[in-house]
Design an enzyme around this catalytic site. Sequence first.
Site, mmCIF file in Angstrom:
data_model
loop_
_atom_site.group_PDB
_atom_site.id
_atom_site.type_symbol
_atom_site.label_atom_id
_atom_site.label_comp_id
_atom_site.label_asym_id
_atom_site.label_seq_id
_atom_site.Cartn_x
_atom_site.Cartn_y
_atom_site.Cartn_z
ATOM 1 N N ARG A 225 79.331 -2.604 12.884
ATOM 2 C CA ARG A 225 78.419 -3.655 12.922
ATOM 3 C C ARG A 225 77.972 -3.930 11.289
ATOM 4 O O ARG A 225 76.976 -3.190 10.960
ATOM 5 C CB ARG A 225 77.112 -3.674 13.691
ATOM 6 C CG ARG A 225 77.760 -3.733 14.967
ATOM 7 C CD ARG A 225 76.659 -3.929 16.108
ATOM 8 N NE ARG A 225 75.938 -5.020 16.157
ATOM 9 C CZ ARG A 225 74.719 -5.043 16.893
ATOM 10 N NH1 ARG A 225 74.404 -4.080 17.631
ATOM 11 N NH2 ARG A 225 74.361 -6.255 17.208
ATOM 12 N N LYS B 48 63.954 -11.435 23.860
ATOM 13 C CA LYS B 48 63.894 -10.464 22.798
ATOM 14 C C LYS B 48 64.498 -10.794 21.463
ATOM 15 O O LYS B 48 63.896 -10.393 20.256
ATOM 16 C CB LYS B 48 64.728 -9.196 23.486
ATOM 17 C CG LYS B 48 65.160 -7.895 22.287
ATOM 18 C CD LYS B 48 66.184 -6.934 23.007
ATOM 19 C CE LYS B 48 67.620 -7.187 22.901
ATOM 20 N NZ LYS B 48 68.181 -6.944 21.391
ATOM 21 N N ASN B 49 65.878 -11.390 21.526
ATOM 22 C CA ASN B 49 66.334 -11.839 20.166
ATOM 23 C C ASN B 49 65.575 -12.793 19.334
ATOM 24 O O ASN B 49 65.896 -12.977 18.355
ATOM 25 C CB ASN B 49 67.849 -11.996 20.485
ATOM 26 C CG ASN B 49 68.773 -10.855 20.926
ATOM 27 O OD1 ASN B 49 67.910 -9.599 20.710
ATOM 28 N ND2 ASN B 49 69.772 -11.287 21.120
HETATM 29 C C1 UD1 Z 1 72.902 -10.641 17.379
HETATM 30 C C2 UD1 Z 1 72.047 -10.216 18.493
HETATM 31 C C3 UD1 Z 1 72.965 -9.579 19.686
HETATM 32 C C4 UD1 Z 1 74.144 -10.284 19.820
HETATM 33 C C5 UD1 Z 1 74.897 -10.638 18.240
HETATM 34 C C6 UD1 Z 1 76.145 -11.750 18.604
HETATM 35 C C7 UD1 Z 1 69.732 -9.869 17.971
HETATM 36 C C8 UD1 Z 1 68.647 -8.820 17.798
HETATM 37 N N1 UD1 Z 1 71.067 -9.288 18.253
HETATM 38 O O1 UD1 Z 1 73.112 -9.271 16.550
HETATM 39 O O2 UD1 Z 1 72.328 -9.301 20.647
HETATM 40 O O3 UD1 Z 1 75.316 -9.459 20.528
HETATM 41 O O4 UD1 Z 1 73.846 -11.426 17.765
HETATM 42 O O5 UD1 Z 1 75.799 -12.961 19.342
HETATM 43 O O6 UD1 Z 1 69.514 -10.949 17.712
HETATM 44 N N2 UD1 Z 1 79.063 -9.366 10.941
HETATM 45 C C9 UD1 Z 1 79.500 -9.319 9.892
HETATM 46 N N3 UD1 Z 1 78.837 -8.822 8.555
HETATM 47 C C10 UD1 Z 1 77.283 -9.055 8.671
HETATM 48 C C11 UD1 Z 1 76.847 -9.282 9.876
HETATM 49 C C12 UD1 Z 1 77.644 -9.402 11.135
HETATM 50 O O7 UD1 Z 1 80.773 -8.885 9.811
HETATM 51 O O8 UD1 Z 1 76.884 -8.938 7.761
HETATM 52 C C13 UD1 Z 1 79.806 -9.535 12.130
HETATM 53 C C14 UD1 Z 1 79.659 -8.635 13.409
HETATM 54 O O9 UD1 Z 1 80.290 -7.201 13.044
HETATM 55 C C15 UD1 Z 1 80.005 -9.366 14.541
HETATM 56 C C16 UD1 Z 1 79.623 -10.856 14.302
HETATM 57 O O10 UD1 Z 1 79.653 -10.798 12.749
HETATM 58 O O11 UD1 Z 1 81.326 -9.291 14.615
HETATM 59 C C17 UD1 Z 1 78.489 -11.478 14.716
HETATM 60 O O12 UD1 Z 1 77.355 -10.449 14.589
HETATM 61 P P1 UD1 Z 1 75.945 -10.883 14.499
HETATM 62 O O13 UD1 Z 1 75.714 -12.279 14.807
HETATM 63 O O14 UD1 Z 1 75.491 -10.518 13.037
HETATM 64 O O15 UD1 Z 1 75.122 -10.037 15.228
HETATM 65 P P2 UD1 Z 1 73.579 -9.712 15.122
HETATM 66 O O16 UD1 Z 1 72.878 -10.564 14.378
HETATM 67 O O17 UD1 Z 1 73.544 -8.109 14.477
#
Ligand code: UD1
Length: 421
Positions: free
Chosen positions: A121, A22-23
């Site tokens: 998030r 999915k991801n």
């Molecule tokens: C993706 C996955 C999700 C998984 C996550 C972490 C998809 C569709 N989803 O979500 O299933 O749980 O990776 O492996 O691929 N953060 C910030 N600023 C940002 C973006 C993220 O501070 O702009 C933080 C988030 O709050 C979190 C960390 O970075 O603490 C990692 O998040 P991130 O890797 O971005 O998660 P997603 O990509 O949203």
Amino acid sequence: MDKLIVEGGVPLRGAVEVSGSKNSLLPILAATLLTRERCVLKNAPDLRDTVSMLKLLRYLGVAYEFKDHTISLRPNGLERYEAPYKLVATMRASFCVLGPLLARYRKARVSLPGGCIIGVRPVDLHLKGLSKLGAGIQIKEGYVIAEARRLRGAHIYLGGSFGSSVLATGNVMMAATLASGTTVIENAACEPEVVDLARFLMKMGAKIKGEGSPYLEITGVKELHGAEYEVIPDRIEAATLIMAAGVTRGEVLVKKARAEHMMAVLEKLQDAGMNFKIMRDAVLVKKTSRRFKPTDVVTLPYPGFPTDVQAQFMTLMSVSDGISVITEKIYPDRFMHVAELNRMGAQVKREGPYAVVHGIRCLSGAPVMASDLRASAALVLAGLVARGKTEVSRIYHLDRGYERLEEKLKALGAKIERVKE
Ligand code: UD1
């Protein structure tokens, strides 16, 4: 609304196949916006999130056909450059259309994804990366409005307080494929799904180096062409199925489980005493006769232990022979499953980003409520191992990310039924 009724105590037996990731699929679907030509994606999982992303693409003007796990897309005449709230609120991955829309139209209006049950998030890293490429960004009425006369390659450090970001890396990488000059992303996410997206982009003609490492280099090209691509198997579903087999003391061949994508999980399962053998493109779970040993886990960005397997691992540790500490370093509030597991007799105490799990002999079936995607999977695993009947309600979360999980488990002998609430 559907719910699942699980009668615990049956060791799973047989063979099961893992669906496509999915991801991987969701950002790859967004990437098809970067071309005018036809794209074909194979091994696409048939999930609620897939349907949500396709709905958004259709709204933007992409025609598609989805049949037998293959999606054909014709993004020839895009009609809009806006992703509305109702289509982004249900699924955060839709925010990934921001980079491609900006690269293709030089403007995009995408709703902020909003709050989420697993905690705050933010999207600051997405916005930081895109503004480094030259986009002007404003936030108005809950929407990100991004514009750029042209995108220019830049040197971008993309780390936040919690490390790298999977979707921010994807968003910025996609935008950079059509920017002029070279972009470097430092502290890029190394997840297999980011590698999969990079490989798809390369098949479309993008120039990318360093995928799978924290140092990504993207040299912009004038345009991208259509491509055919097969997404990787879902490592989170694979881990969930392996744990379902192990926790029920079953014997299951989990096909299309790529061990190289889940070494951190397999290592911890081995520490816990689970009996399995790594094969080519499969993991054979053998009968584990003793109780699991208590095992501490810390979630980290890849190649560390994935946060998406934390809840399921907690279920395993809740029936282990001792005390385990689970530390959540990606989403410190991702513990909604604790209260539900405790309703089934588990003894888990949460303190900030830590959960202390006192293993007990057996869980007991109870009505529980799924709060998010992976928590739902943890509750299903708990139901499989518990004594008596467990009713897991609100399983629409589960349907977002697991393709026919109950049918796969049923084929392995589990007593599990989907019923309408
Ligand atoms: C993706 C996955 C999700 C998984 C996550 C972490 C998809 C569709 N989803 O979500 O299933 O749980 O990776 O492996 O691929 N953060 C910030 N600023 C940002 C973006 C993220 O501070 O702009 C933080 C988030 O709050 C979190 C960390 O970075 O603490 C990692 O998040 P991130 O890797 O971005 O998660 P997603 O990509 O949203």
